[in-house]
Design a protein around this motif. Structure first.
Motif, PDB file in Angstrom:
ATOM      1  N   SER A 111       1.765   0.819   1.469  1.00 47.11           N
ATOM      2  CA  SER A 111       1.639  -0.635   1.368  1.00 47.11           C
ATOM      3  C   SER A 111       0.823  -1.230   2.507  1.00 47.11           C
ATOM      4  O   SER A 111       0.395  -2.390   2.416  1.00 47.11           O
ATOM      5  N   PHE A 122       6.302   3.914  -0.205  1.00 52.81           N
ATOM      6  CA  PHE A 122       5.953   2.503  -0.235  1.00 52.81           C
ATOM      7  C   PHE A 122       5.650   1.989   1.171  1.00 52.81           C
ATOM      8  O   PHE A 122       4.675   1.249   1.381  1.00 52.81           O
ATOM      9  N   ASP A 123       6.473   2.359   2.142  1.00 54.50           N
ATOM     10  CA  ASP A 123       6.213   1.943   3.524  1.00 54.50           C
ATOM     11  C   ASP A 123       4.890   2.504   4.031  1.00 54.50           C
ATOM     12  O   ASP A 123       4.217   1.866   4.854  1.00 54.50           O
ATOM     13  N   PHE A 156      -2.042   1.246  -7.261  1.00 54.72           N
ATOM     14  CA  PHE A 156      -2.475   0.086  -6.488  1.00 54.72           C
ATOM     15  C   PHE A 156      -2.942  -1.014  -7.435  1.00 54.72           C
ATOM     16  O   PHE A 156      -3.332  -0.759  -8.578  1.00 54.72           O
ATOM     17  N   PRO A 168      -1.742  -4.061  -1.727  1.00 53.02           N
ATOM     18  CA  PRO A 168      -0.586  -4.256  -2.606  1.00 53.02           C
ATOM     19  C   PRO A 168      -0.385  -3.056  -3.530  1.00 53.02           C
ATOM     20  O   PRO A 168      -1.297  -2.602  -4.205  1.00 53.02           O
ATOM     21  N   VAL A 169       0.857  -2.550  -3.545  1.00 55.70           N
ATOM     22  CA  VAL A 169       1.230  -1.405  -4.371  1.00 55.70           C
ATOM     23  C   VAL A 169       1.993  -1.920  -5.583  1.00 55.70           C
ATOM     24  O   VAL A 169       2.978  -2.663  -5.441  1.00 55.70           O
TER      25      VAL A 169
END
Length: 504
Positions: free
Chosen positions: A33, A29-30, A60, A37-38
């Motif tokens: 993103s 995620f880091d 996404f 937007p994930v």
């Protein structure tokens, strides 16, 4: 060339592979993103151990963000390992069809996934690109490239096949499954250039290897495998430039005596091929042994611990010619209490079973029978168990059961008419259970068994001296040997009647 999202996917989903074992959803995620937007991230894990399988799916919100992540982050390192990103293909038939998939071999060890991607991206949109790695994450020298269209794959085969990549001539061709390769080969002998040779001594040098094999053709590489202290391990490999030279070397060197040793020379095989061949040979030898020892091999159990192979042979040698006698022992050398005796003919084995079974040897009676394979014993034991179960159930009945709160309890089979079991005497009345209402009905989930009704006792006879006439013509029960008259608070659902008394 920029990759575009397939039109048949409603959500922009990326496949992220070649991940390190410690990469989780938070790390991804880091990482992703930053491009947009994930919606969600899922790292695929083993169901039993919950360890990462090395790949994940990133969803996404916008297809443009997923496309930007694919263009900018593909082959970037995540925790020290380059990741491999491609569009998620939910239809496995697209991968198995082989359309647009090519195979590249004879690659230099320094070529990685990114270098292979950059080399072939000029011919069309690439869906997947991968270099095969061994357990040490070192290139095996071949890889795969999956194009979006077959036209791009054909152009790559035409332009790159036979070219030099890092000073090595590469082969590029259409990818084929194992079944297609076997069908294409047919009954023709398989072509090979790598030769495996073994069973030479420790003093066998590289020069000796070269003198032995160079007369058959051009040698590209050659190696004698050695230990850490430099001693020969007794085997090595020779790679020829042409398959015909390798085949000729195998024909000439195999079973040839060199320095007092018989050499083995054959086609170098992969580990999976060797394991498959060993399994095939083992199964074939097992079947041959079963056919050979059918009806002549005996199984003997209940042996004394002091009986060894010699004593076992001596006990059975009077019945015929014994080819082998063995007492089975554990890792400490102690007898397991059973063994095997193999005769030369089935008649001798049958005679030994007939006369020796049940005979006392030292202090124990022997059990002697024909030896059976594990599968046969399991099938026989299962059949015997089913026969015993069938004898326990009376004919014409069907096993049923009742469901209570605690689980399933099987019901007893009905007894034949006019018979009672020994544990239920005829003079003891069987309690009755109330079936009125839903909660009192057996078989209802969560049912509770009601309190049994006690049998009604017959009235006791009354003497004339004990009876007195009550006013109103009725009998006064207060004078019946200390018995109390039934009241309204007495036992419910029970009626007491008194016999008529004749007045004198």
């Amino acid at each position: 060339m920029n990759a575009t999202a397939p039109n048949n996917y409603p959500m922009a989903t990326l496949y992220v592979g070649d991940l390190a074992p410690d990469v989780n959803e938070a790390v991804l995620f880091d990482k992703f993103s930053a491009t947009g937007p994930v919606v969600s991230i899922r790292v695929c894990r083993d169901l039993a151990t919950r360890r990462s399988l090395g790949y994940a799916y990133v969803n996404f919100q916008q297809s443009a963000d997923a496309e930007r992540a694919l263009d900018t982050m593909n082959f970037e390192p995540i925790k020290g390992r380059p990741c491999r990103i491609m569009w998620c293909q939910r239809d496995p038939s697209l991968r198995r069809s082989g359309v647009g998939n090519i195979f590249i071999k004879n690659l230099d060890k320094g070529i990685d996934n990114k270098a292979l991607y950059d080399t072939f991206s000029a011919f069309g949109n690439i869906l997947s690109c991968k270099i095969a790695l061994d357990e040490n994450e070192v290139s095996k020298g071949f890889g795969y490239v999956h194009f979006e269209t077959q036209e791009a794959a054909d152009e790559a085969i035409e332009k790159v096949n036979g070219m030099l990549l890092n000073d090595k001539k590469v082969f590029v061709g259409k990818w084929m499954s194992r079944k297609e390769r076997i069908d294409q080969l047919g009954d023709a002998p398989r072509k090979f250039t790598n030769v495996y040779v073994k069973n030479f001594g420790e003093d066998f040098s590289d020069e000796d290897m070269k003198n032995l094999f160079e007369k058959f053709g051009e040698i590209q590489s050659m190696k004698v495998m050695r230990t850490e202290d430099g001693k020969s391990r007794g085997f090595g490999f020779v790679s020829y430039a042409e398959p015909e030279h390798a085949s000729k070397a195998v024909e000439e060197i195999n079973d040839k005596e060199v320095n007092g040793r018989i050499l083995y020379c054959g086609r170098a095989q992969k580990k999976s091929e060797r394991q498959a061949e060993l399994r095939r040979r083992f199964q074939q030898q097992k079947m041959e042994r079963n056919i050979q020892f059918q009806g002549v091999n005996l199984y003997i159990k209940n042996l004394e611990e002091s009986i060894d192979d010699t004593r076992l042979r001596k006990e059975f040698e009077s019945y015929g010619t014994i080819t082998s006698a063995k007492v089975m022992r554990d890792e400490k050398g102690n007898s397991k209490g059973f063994g095997f005796v193999c005769f030369q003919s089935p008649e001798e084995a049958t005679k030994a079973v007939t006369e020796k079974n049940g005979q006392i040897v030292m202090t124990k009676p022997l059990y002697v029978a024909l030896a059976q394979r594990k599968e046969e014993r399991q099938a026989q034991l299962a059949a015997q168990h089913m026969q015993r179960v069938g004898r326990m159930i009376p004919q014409g009945t069907q096993p049923v059961g009742q469901m209570f709160t605690g689980g399933f309890y099987p019901a007893m089979a009905p007894f034949p008419t006019g018979q009672r079991p020994a544990f239920l005497p005829a003079q003891v009345p069987r309690p009755r259970f109330s079936n009125q209402g839903v909660r009192g009905t057996p078989g209802y989930p969560g049912a509770m068994m009601t309190r049994p009704r006690m049998p009604r006792a017959p009235p006791r006879p009354i003497n004339q001296q004990q009876s007195r006439i009550a006013p109103g013509g009725g009998a006064n029960m207060a004078g019946l040997s200390g018995q109390r008259a039934p009241s309204a608070s007495g036992t419910r659902n029970q009626k007491y009647s008194l016999p008529l008394i004749k007045l004198v």
